[in-house]
Design an enzyme around this catalytic site. Structure first.
Site, PDB file in Angstrom:
ATOM      1  N   LYS A 206       0.699  -1.195  -0.034  1.00 23.93           N
ATOM      2  CA  LYS A 206       0.138  -0.074  -0.071  1.00 23.93           C
ATOM      3  C   LYS A 206       1.001   1.237   0.044  1.00 23.93           C
ATOM      4  CE  LYS A 206      -3.505   2.394   2.833  1.00 23.93           C
ATOM      5  NZ  LYS A 206      -4.325   2.053   4.115  1.00 23.93           N
ATOM      6  N   GLU A 212      10.524  -4.808   4.398  1.00 23.14           N
ATOM      7  CA  GLU A 212      10.419  -6.251   4.112  1.00 23.14           C
ATOM      8  C   GLU A 212      10.349  -6.536   2.739  1.00 23.14           C
ATOM      9  OE1 GLU A 212       9.273  -4.951   6.569  1.00 23.14           O
ATOM     10  OE2 GLU A 212       8.951  -6.502   8.479  1.00 23.14           O
ATOM     11  N   GLY A 267      -5.045  -2.024   5.077  1.00 22.44           N
ATOM     12  CA  GLY A 267      -4.042  -3.345   4.805  1.00 22.44           C
ATOM     13  C   GLY A 267      -4.696  -4.622   4.869  1.00 22.44           C
ATOM     14  N   ARG A 268      -5.280  -4.642   6.184  1.00 25.95           N
ATOM     15  CA  ARG A 268      -5.953  -6.072   6.297  1.00 25.95           C
ATOM     16  C   ARG A 268      -7.418  -6.298   5.727  1.00 25.95           C
ATOM     17  NH1 ARG A 268      -4.904  -2.972  10.535  1.00 25.95           N
ATOM     18  NH2 ARG A 268      -6.237  -2.210  11.758  1.00 25.95           N
ATOM     19  N   GLU A 353      -4.847  -7.051  15.124  1.00 26.36           N
ATOM     20  CA  GLU A 353      -4.258  -5.835  14.590  1.00 26.36           C
ATOM     21  C   GLU A 353      -5.442  -4.955  15.003  1.00 26.36           C
ATOM     22  OE1 GLU A 353      -1.154  -6.042  11.604  1.00 26.36           O
ATOM     23  OE2 GLU A 353      -2.551  -4.894  10.623  1.00 26.36           O
ATOM     24  N   HIS A 384      -5.840 -33.484  17.394  1.00 26.15           N
ATOM     25  CA  HIS A 384      -4.308 -34.300  17.660  1.00 26.15           C
ATOM     26  C   HIS A 384      -3.514 -33.481  18.415  1.00 26.15           C
ATOM     27  CE1 HIS A 384      -6.257 -37.968  15.826  1.00 26.15           C
ATOM     28  NE2 HIS A 384      -6.829 -36.912  14.986  1.00 26.15           N
ATOM     29  N   LYS A 512       8.030  -0.781  12.386  1.00 25.82           N
ATOM     30  CA  LYS A 512       8.793  -0.419  11.151  1.00 25.82           C
ATOM     31  C   LYS A 512       9.867   0.728  11.600  1.00 25.82           C
ATOM     32  CE  LYS A 512       4.860  -1.274   8.073  1.00 25.82           C
ATOM     33  NZ  LYS A 512       3.874  -0.650   7.019  1.00 25.82           N
TER      34      LYS A 512
HETATM   35  C1  G6Q Z   1      -2.533  -4.075   7.916  1.00 30.39           C
HETATM   36  C2  G6Q Z   1      -1.296  -3.384   8.497  1.00 30.39           C
HETATM   37  C3  G6Q Z   1      -0.269  -3.951   8.119  1.00 30.39           C
HETATM   38  C4  G6Q Z   1       0.271  -3.610   6.572  1.00 30.39           C
HETATM   39  C5  G6Q Z   1       1.737  -4.150   6.423  1.00 30.39           C
HETATM   40  C6  G6Q Z   1       2.349  -4.044   4.783  1.00 30.39           C
HETATM   41  O1  G6Q Z   1      -3.680  -3.502   8.173  1.00 30.39           O
HETATM   42  O2  G6Q Z   1      -1.364  -2.076   8.048  1.00 30.39           O
HETATM   43  O3  G6Q Z   1      -0.139  -5.332   8.247  1.00 30.39           O
HETATM   44  O4  G6Q Z   1      -0.530  -4.323   5.766  1.00 30.39           O
HETATM   45  O5  G6Q Z   1       2.529  -3.643   7.134  1.00 30.39           O
HETATM   46  O6  G6Q Z   1       2.119  -2.745   4.419  1.00 30.39           O
HETATM   47  P1  G6Q Z   1       2.377  -2.119   3.108  1.00 30.39           P
HETATM   48  O7  G6Q Z   1       1.127  -2.739   2.366  1.00 30.39           O
HETATM   49  O8  G6Q Z   1       1.983  -0.575   2.838  1.00 30.39           O
HETATM   50  O9  G6Q Z   1       3.440  -2.543   2.669  1.00 30.39           O
END
Ligand code: G6Q
Length: 550
Positions: A206, A212, A267-268, A353, A384, A512
């Site tokens: 996003k 990462e 994001g989620r 989150e 199990h 981050k």
């Molecule tokens: C989700 C969070 C988090 C995010 C990641 C990746 O709701 O904000 O999990 O999706 O940190 O972020 P980017 O999409 O900006 O790389």
């Protein structure tokens, strides 16, 4: 601000808990043969049996009053209307617009967002069709065989979970891979056997600033170039999903190859947006639209059904009941479907989150517990492993059993066995096994009286453990869409009751920031001294172990 715990319904629920806590589920079922009929709901093809919970009609009516006093109906209307329901980031949360199949406008800041959403969906359809039918080729004219999504958190878990969940409908030629961890082993092991000429990388971020993802994307690009491809070939092998055109082009991906989404997509909550591209490549646009339609059907139910008939509201109220009155701290997700093996992990992020918060919307400290720990694995594997603790441990762990009626791979009696296990678990958790039943069972098996005495304590099950059973006809795209939306809205209602913001994630942002500072110190020639003694010690120890200083 009135604290949730000061609301009249909260106080009434406290009293109700005190006066009913001695009642067992066994007794409740024995006293009322109609519980199954009373405590069930169906919406958007999803059936919920919530009769195996510590609730009576009175409990549900008090919980519904709590939802009303917490202004849940107003919150639902505000979210769908595009109001800024995420006040710390001053944003709406419009994942519902992404799957709005009604043809009606959704207005944000005076503009209808639907034309832009539909335009991106059209672009995704054109692109994915080309890749799927072999028209979009690698730089030497070979068809794409492997797609690697590079993203993390919301840019990974949703598309990964949904691609796995719908793997039965996957394109035959395309293998979809996901790389999220900055641990180089994740990328290295994924690309090890891939051919750069037939691999398409999707860089999903996003913000396009996530360390990462950018690190993995940079190394993937290097691997591609090192294989003999040139910079111009990147256009055939790298596409981006992002809100940040500037950063995407700076990375070397043409804006032509970027699929856009917007800051009002959390994001989620983003798998419905361009972030869903890996899902679309795998199952095709038509099926992706069925996913959107399933979610939209659940949205419409959530938006219009009365509180006491509302599936997401009911699930949320049950969680509040256990979390805040019964003292439960975790919630188990047990999908009896192997395709849903990443569903608990996905829900873990969605729930933890969103509702892992300690302040109310106005910034004041909460005076009640908020989001529970969510965890799980598919059944029957869980039986199990950790089910022992769920049956006989000291914690109360409300459980959601999720079960499709039909198998997508009917083999012999497998599905009947799977279903039988699912129903048997919820029955056993509720009924338990008392010492009389146990004694009888052991006597019939010829166990001696001494042995019976010795084993009774160990082999008794108190039961009285609550669960929901959620059933769908079959796990197709429509059903999955409805299931995901069900949990998204459940989380939203819980947040409304706890009066917290489910749409920000400052804890993620903290992570981050912290890592970037320490990363620089990991190439330090001198011992690091600016942290606490443990952190200094760990960094210096690492430097020493890596022979960077004495
Ligand atoms: C989700 C969070 C988090 C995010 C990641 C990746 O709701 O904000 O999990 O999706 O940190 O972020 P980017 O999409 O900006 O790389």
């Amino acid at each position: 601000m009135t604290q949730p715990v000061d609301l009249p319904a909260w106080q009434a629920l406290n009293q109700h808990y005190q006066s009913t806590k001695h009642l067992t589920l066994r007794e409740m079922f024995a006293g009322d043969g109609t519980r199954f009929e009373q405590f069930q709901l169906t919406a958007a093809g999803v059936f919920l049996d919530y009769s195996k919970n510590h609730v009576s009609a009175e409990t549900m009516s008090l919980l519904t009053a709590l939802a009303r006093e917490s202004h849940v109906p107003q919150g639902i209307a505000a979210m769908f209307a595009g109001e800024r329901v995420n006040p710390t980031e001053q944003r709406p949360a419009l994942h519902t617009a992404l799957r709005n199949r009604s043809g009606k406008a959704v207005i944000v800041d005076g503009n209808d967002v639907m034309p832009a959403i539909n335009k991106v969906l059209d672009r995704l359809a054109v692109f994915s069709n080309k890749v799927r039918n072999g028209e979009w080729c690698g730089y030497d004219g070979s068809m794409i065989t492997d797609v690697v999504n590079i993203g993390i958190g919301g840019s990974d878990l949703g598309p990964l979970m949904a691609s796995e969940a719908l793997a039965a409908f996957a394109h035959e030629r395309l293998n979809i891979h996901f790389v999220s961890n900055v641990d180089g082993s994740h990328l290295a092991s994924t690309i090890k056997n891939l051919d750069p000429k037939t691999t398409l990388f999707i860089i999903a971020s996003k913000t396009f600033t996530t360390q990462e993802t950018l690190t993995n994307a940079g190394s993937a690009k290097q691997w591609f170039l090192d294989s003999g491809a040139s910079e111009v070939d990147v256009a055939k092998h790298f596409v981006a999903l992002s809100t940040n055109t500037e950063r995407v082009t700076a990375f070397g991906i043409d804006a032509e190859n970027m699929f856009e989404f917007w800051d009002w997509v959390g994001g989620r909550y983003s798998l419905w947006s361009a972030i869903g591209l890996p899902i679309i490549l795998s199952i095709g646009m038509e099926r992706f639209e069925q996913l959107l339609e399933g979610a939209h059907a659940m949205d419409e139910h959530f938006r219009t059904a009365p509180l006491d008939q509302n599936l997401p509201v009911t699930l949320a109220l049950l969680t509040v009941w256990y979390n805040n009155f019964h003292g439960a701290h975790s919630h188990l997700i047990a999908p009896y479907d192997q395709y849903l093996h990443r569903f608990p992990a996905y829900l873990q992020q969605l729930t933890m989150e969103s509702n892992g918060k300690s302040v109310h919307l106005d910034g004041s400290e909460v005076s009640c517990n908020t989001g529970p720990i969510v965890w799980g694995e598919p059944g029957t594997n869980g039986q199990h492993a950790y089910f022992q603790l769920v049956h006989q441990g000291t914690h109360i762990i409300p459980t959601d059993f999720i079960l499709p009626m039909e198998s997508l791979n009917p083999v012999g009696q497998h599905h009947e066995l799977l279903m039988a296990n699912c129903f048997a678990q919820s029955e056993a958790l509720m009924m338990g096994k008392n010492s009389e039943e146990l004694t009888l069972e052991m006597r019939e098996a010829g166990v001696t009286v001494d042995e019976i005495d010795r084993l009774t304590g160990h082999r008794t099950f108190a039961g009285n453990r609550p669960s929901n059973t959620i059933m769908v006809h079959r796990l197709d795209a429509h059903a999955l869409g409805a299931l995901i939306a069900l949990y998204e809205h459940k989380v939203f209602v819980e947040a409304a009751i706890w009066n917290i913001n489910p749409f920000d994630q400052w804890g993620v942002e903290l992570g981050k920031q912290l890592a970037s500072a320490i990363q620089k110190e990991l190439s330090s020639a001198k011992p690091v001294t600016n942290h606490d003694s443990s952190t200094n010690g760990l960094i210096n120890r690492a430097l020493k172990m890596r022979n960077l200083h004495a």
